[in-house]
Design a protein around this motif. Structure first.
Motif, mmCIF file in Angstrom:
data_model
loop_
_atom_site.group_PDB
_atom_site.id
_atom_site.type_symbol
_atom_site.label_atom_id
_atom_site.label_comp_id
_atom_site.label_asym_id
_atom_site.label_seq_id
_atom_site.Cartn_x
_atom_site.Cartn_y
_atom_site.Cartn_z
ATOM 1 N N PHE A 158 4.979 3.662 -13.115
ATOM 2 C CA PHE A 158 4.295 3.663 -11.823
ATOM 3 C C PHE A 158 2.886 4.232 -11.909
ATOM 4 O O PHE A 158 2.069 3.986 -11.020
ATOM 5 N N PRO A 213 0.129 1.106 -12.954
ATOM 6 C CA PRO A 213 -0.279 0.208 -11.859
ATOM 7 C C PRO A 213 -1.049 0.923 -10.757
ATOM 8 O O PRO A 213 -1.882 0.300 -10.079
ATOM 9 N N THR A 214 -0.809 2.234 -10.580
ATOM 10 C CA THR A 214 -1.617 2.999 -9.629
ATOM 11 C C THR A 214 -3.078 2.995 -10.050
ATOM 12 O O THR A 214 -3.989 2.815 -9.230
ATOM 13 N N THR A 253 -2.568 0.102 -1.354
ATOM 14 C CA THR A 253 -1.561 -0.130 -2.386
ATOM 15 C C THR A 253 -1.566 0.983 -3.417
ATOM 16 O O THR A 253 -0.503 1.445 -3.871
ATOM 17 N N CYS A 254 -2.760 1.442 -3.769
ATOM 18 C CA CYS A 254 -2.882 2.544 -4.723
ATOM 19 C C CYS A 254 -2.233 3.812 -4.190
ATOM 20 O O CYS A 254 -1.514 4.507 -4.909
ATOM 21 N N CYS A 301 0.154 4.058 -1.891
ATOM 22 C CA CYS A 301 1.622 3.895 -1.832
ATOM 23 C C CYS A 301 2.246 4.059 -3.211
ATOM 24 O O CYS A 301 3.275 4.753 -3.370
ATOM 25 N N LEU A 302 1.639 3.436 -4.219
ATOM 26 C CA LEU A 302 2.172 3.567 -5.573
ATOM 27 C C LEU A 302 2.052 4.993 -6.086
ATOM 28 O O LEU A 302 2.928 5.474 -6.824
ATOM 29 N N ILE A 312 4.945 6.976 -4.721
ATOM 30 C CA ILE A 312 6.169 6.639 -5.459
ATOM 31 C C ILE A 312 6.155 7.283 -6.838
ATOM 32 O O ILE A 312 7.155 7.862 -7.295
ATOM 33 N N PHE A 313 5.002 7.202 -7.508
ATOM 34 C CA PHE A 313 4.882 7.831 -8.818
ATOM 35 C C PHE A 313 5.100 9.337 -8.733
ATOM 36 O O PHE A 313 5.771 9.924 -9.598
#
Length: 300
Positions: A148, A151-152, A163-164, A166-167, A170-171
């Protein structure tokens, strides 16, 4: 002093010389496309490594019951799938060490060197001492959060902020759970206590535990940075740019130079205004007058 002498030789203002050096240094900085390609390459590897680890370990008993790591030790056969999984991880971290002079130099460069060295020693020694089962657990746990992280970075370079963010959240959750909860219980507690029930401590027992604790200290260091970023994100709605390990050292230098440049500009402005005030309050300057055609005078 060197800047002043150089400015005199070139017959240029000091600010112009400073600006030239800053632009010259920025020209040698890694481009955004290089950072993007590096993040994409690491993302591809971490995805492949993580799912390879799951495919290799999903039917292994020590993935679900951690006491099985010591069943029959040290007479534990090495399966071909475990051998290739070990070779995949070891070759990747060795490549990271070899490409350090060419990769983007992050602001946590020293911590990354310690992490890579501890990981390579841990993988190599666990293979030699037949700590294969513990080593596979360590690699799967580490790859889970890295899937994760990259992709961030990728979406950050693409300027997809939502999107960054949100990721990144999660990360952060995966990192904190896997590195501060799962890793200490399944690996540290397992190697430190459960192994004592099977055999008496020897050199490998102490050496492996020192390497595992080194990784855990690095986990705590990065977790503090992540928690601080999450705290700022919850309060302000934005993340601090300088807290990201993704920020390289040249970015920090540029930010400090901009701050100094602003301070110098404010100081220069304040000195000008102070001299004007002294001139107004002290000796009165003769006012320049322009005589108009209608006989009136106007102060310039």
């Amino acid at each position: 002093g060197e800047l002043i002498n150089l400015a005199k030789q070139c017959d240029l203002p000091v600010r112009t010389v400073e600006r030239w050096f800053r632009r010259r240094r920025n020209a040698a900085r890694p481009s955004l496309s290089k950072k993007f390609c590096e993040a994409c390459w690491r993302f591809i590897f971490y995805i492949i490594a993580f799912f390879t680890g799951l495919a290799v370990l999903y039917d292994k008993p020590w993935l679900w019951d951690h006491r099985e790591c010591w069943t029959g030790y040290p007479q534990q056969p090495l399966q071909p799938a475990l051998f290739w999984y070990y070779l995949l991880e070891l070759s990747f971290y060795c490549s990271l060490v070899f490409t350090l002079p060419f990769d983007v130099k992050r602001k946590d460069f020293k911590e990354q060197i310690i992490h890579h060295a501890a990981t390579i020693f841990l993988i190599s020694f666990s293979y030699c001492a037949n700590y294969i089962r513990i080593g596979t657990l360590v690699m799967v746990i580490h790859d889970a959060s890295d899937c994760f992280l990259e992709p961030t970075k990728i979406f950050n370079y693409m300027k997809w902020k939502k999107t960054c963010n949100c990721l990144f959240m999660i990360f952060s959750a995966v990192f904190l759970i896997s590195r501060l909860v799962v890793y200490p219980y399944t690996v540290l507690y397992n190697t430190y206590y459960y192994s004592m029930e099977i055999f008496q401590p020897f050199f490998g027992y102490y050496f492996v535990n020192v390497l595992l604790m080194t990784l855990q200290l690095l986990h705590v260091f990065w977790s503090c940075l992540i928690i601080h970023m999450v705290y700022k994100f919850i309060l302000q709605g934005t993340m601090e740019k300088d807290m990201r390990s993704d920020t390289d050292e040249s970015d920090k230098d540029e930010e400090t130079e901009k701050i100094k440049e602003k301070k110098n500009g404010i100081t220069h402005f304040s000195s000008i205004t102070s001299t004007n005030c002294i001139q107004r309050n002290g000796s009165q300057q003769p006012s320049n007058r322009i005589h108009l055609t209608n006989g009136h005078a106007k102060d310039r």
